[in-house]
Design an enzyme around this catalytic site. Structure first.
Site, PDB file in Angstrom:
ATOM      1  N   ASP A 270      -9.586  -2.004 -18.277  1.00  0.00           N
ATOM      2  CA  ASP A 270     -10.719  -2.793 -19.219  1.00  0.00           C
ATOM      3  C   ASP A 270     -10.474  -4.044 -18.792  1.00  0.00           C
ATOM      4  O   ASP A 270      -9.776  -4.378 -17.540  1.00  0.00           O
ATOM      5  CB  ASP A 270     -10.285  -2.670 -20.673  1.00  0.00           C
ATOM      6  CG  ASP A 270      -9.199  -3.201 -21.055  1.00  0.00           C
ATOM      7  OD1 ASP A 270      -8.386  -3.941 -20.362  1.00  0.00           O
ATOM      8  OD2 ASP A 270      -8.728  -2.822 -22.412  1.00  0.00           O
TER       9      ASP A 270
ATOM     10  N   GLY B 189      -9.184  -6.626 -19.911  1.00  0.00           N
ATOM     11  CA  GLY B 189      -7.470  -7.223 -19.985  1.00  0.00           C
ATOM     12  C   GLY B 189      -6.460  -7.038 -19.067  1.00  0.00           C
ATOM     13  O   GLY B 189      -6.978  -6.488 -18.048  1.00  0.00           O
TER      14      GLY B 189
ATOM     15  N   ARG C 148      -5.960  -8.562  -8.666  1.00  0.00           N
ATOM     16  CA  ARG C 148      -6.954  -9.488  -9.355  1.00  0.00           C
ATOM     17  C   ARG C 148      -7.334  -8.619 -10.855  1.00  0.00           C
ATOM     18  O   ARG C 148      -7.118  -7.617 -10.662  1.00  0.00           O
ATOM     19  CB  ARG C 148      -8.274  -9.290  -8.623  1.00  0.00           C
ATOM     20  CG  ARG C 148      -7.995  -9.875  -6.875  1.00  0.00           C
ATOM     21  CD  ARG C 148      -7.708 -11.221  -6.795  1.00  0.00           C
ATOM     22  NE  ARG C 148      -8.612 -12.175  -7.348  1.00  0.00           N
ATOM     23  CZ  ARG C 148      -8.269 -13.315  -7.574  1.00  0.00           C
ATOM     24  NH1 ARG C 148      -7.222 -13.666  -7.259  1.00  0.00           N
ATOM     25  NH2 ARG C 148      -9.108 -14.266  -7.980  1.00  0.00           N
TER      26      ARG C 148
ATOM     27  N   GLY D 294       0.942  -1.300   0.100  1.00  0.00           N
ATOM     28  CA  GLY D 294       0.006   0.031   0.105  1.00  0.00           C
ATOM     29  C   GLY D 294       0.893   1.300  -0.082  1.00  0.00           C
ATOM     30  O   GLY D 294       0.248   2.149   0.567  1.00  0.00           O
TER      31      GLY D 294
ATOM     32  N   HIS E 224       0.523   0.687 -12.954  1.00  0.00           N
ATOM     33  CA  HIS E 224       1.790  -0.475 -13.200  1.00  0.00           C
ATOM     34  C   HIS E 224       2.982  -0.150 -13.755  1.00  0.00           C
ATOM     35  O   HIS E 224       3.286   0.809 -14.067  1.00  0.00           O
ATOM     36  CB  HIS E 224       0.916  -0.986 -14.542  1.00  0.00           C
ATOM     37  CG  HIS E 224       1.720  -2.218 -15.267  1.00  0.00           C
ATOM     38  ND1 HIS E 224       1.441  -3.442 -14.542  1.00  0.00           N
ATOM     39  CD2 HIS E 224       2.741  -2.595 -15.961  1.00  0.00           C
ATOM     40  CE1 HIS E 224       2.275  -4.456 -15.144  1.00  0.00           C
ATOM     41  NE2 HIS E 224       3.115  -3.893 -15.851  1.00  0.00           N
TER      42      HIS E 224
HETATM   43  C1  GRF Z   1       3.165  -1.133  -7.750  1.00  0.00           C
HETATM   44  O1  GRF Z   1       4.266  -1.349  -8.200  1.00  0.00           O
HETATM   45  C2  GRF Z   1       2.159  -1.067  -8.618  1.00  0.00           C
HETATM   46  O2  GRF Z   1       2.664  -0.225  -9.792  1.00  0.00           O
HETATM   47  C3  GRF Z   1       1.780  -2.569  -8.771  1.00  0.00           C
HETATM   48  O3  GRF Z   1       1.933  -3.071  -7.575  1.00  0.00           O
HETATM   49  C4  GRF Z   1       2.862  -2.358  -6.959  1.00  0.00           C
HETATM   50  C5  GRF Z   1       2.006  -1.979  -5.569  1.00  0.00           C
HETATM   51  O4  GRF Z   1       3.019  -1.523  -4.580  1.00  0.00           O
HETATM   52  N1  GRF Z   1       0.590  -2.695  -9.355  1.00  0.00           N
HETATM   53  P1  GRF Z   1       2.165  -0.948  -3.303  1.00  0.00           P
HETATM   54  O5  GRF Z   1       1.160  -2.021  -2.637  1.00  0.00           O
HETATM   55  O6  GRF Z   1       1.451   0.303  -3.545  1.00  0.00           O
HETATM   56  O7  GRF Z   1       3.300  -0.514  -2.520  1.00  0.00           O
END
Ligand code: GRF
Length: 204
Positions: free
Chosen positions: A144, A146, A94, A14, A112
């Protein structure tokens, strides 16, 4: 009542959630406010962060549901009960179904750790190292059905350095994530983006 009610979905540490909570407290989210956090896993640090910030935190353990459709239906009703205008996936592990997304078009975003469309899916920094790219970064995109395929809203780049490991590259990308995600949420709350098909434009 905030002008934009934001619900954050998490599954882990988080740190991105924390960047949103901090931005909310400092006023940097503008009219957006974090009104709830939902975790797909119990006992994760993200839940402690929400509680510490005084934000409603709930667990919806995906293992308690028969299939993705059942989990997504329950998740959707939780999100709706919080009155969400925007749903932010911040380390949410998920993939959402069409059933969840129906009625939430352009109101669900994800962060991401790669410059999409390169390296979707898990362990994106490791994928970047395996391919030997010299620049990586992070992407905020509309969601979306995907895996990391929705229209791209904003990106930030970082260099890949000689000697980088998955951990060091991930850490450099995370610094940018923590800047980019709150900035995008603030901009969305201010009506700062307009999507045309796969292209998302800044509204001047
Ligand atoms: C981050 O790198 C985010 O881009 C990816 O999962 C990681 C989550 O990190 N989707 P956090 O739980 O916010 O520390």
């Amino acid at each position: 009542m905030p002008a934009m009610r934001v619900v954050v979905l998490v599954s882990g540490g988080g740190t991105n959630l924390q960047s949103l909570l901090d931005a909310g407290r400092s006023g940097a989210l503008g009219p957006a406010a974090i009104v709830g956090v939902i975790s797909s896993r119990p006992g994760v640090r993200a839940l402690d962060r929400a509680v510490a910030a005084g934000v409603s935190a709930r667990v919806l353990d995906h293992r308690a549901f028969a299939d993705r459709a059942a989990f997504d239906a329950a998740l959707k009703s939780e999100v709706q009960s919080l009155g969400a205008d925007l749903v932010v996936l911040a380390g949410f592990m998920r993939v959402l179904t069409e059933g969840f997304l129906f009625g939430f078009e352009d109101r669900v975003i994800n962060i991401h750790p790669s410059l999409l469309p390169a390296f979707p899916g898990v362990r994106a920094p490791a994928q970047a190292l395996q391919h030997g790219v010299k620049i990586s970064g992070c992407t905020v995109h509309f969601v979306d059905a995907g895996v990391d395929t929705g229209a791209i809203i904003a990106q930030a780049a970082v260099p890949v350095l000689d000697g980088d490991t998955e951990e060091t590259l991930q850490a450099r990308i995370l610094v940018e994530e923590h800047r980019l995600l709150p900035a995008v949420v603030a901009s969305l709350a201010a009506g700062g983006f307009r999507r045309e098909g796969r292209r998302v434009h800044r509204v001047p």
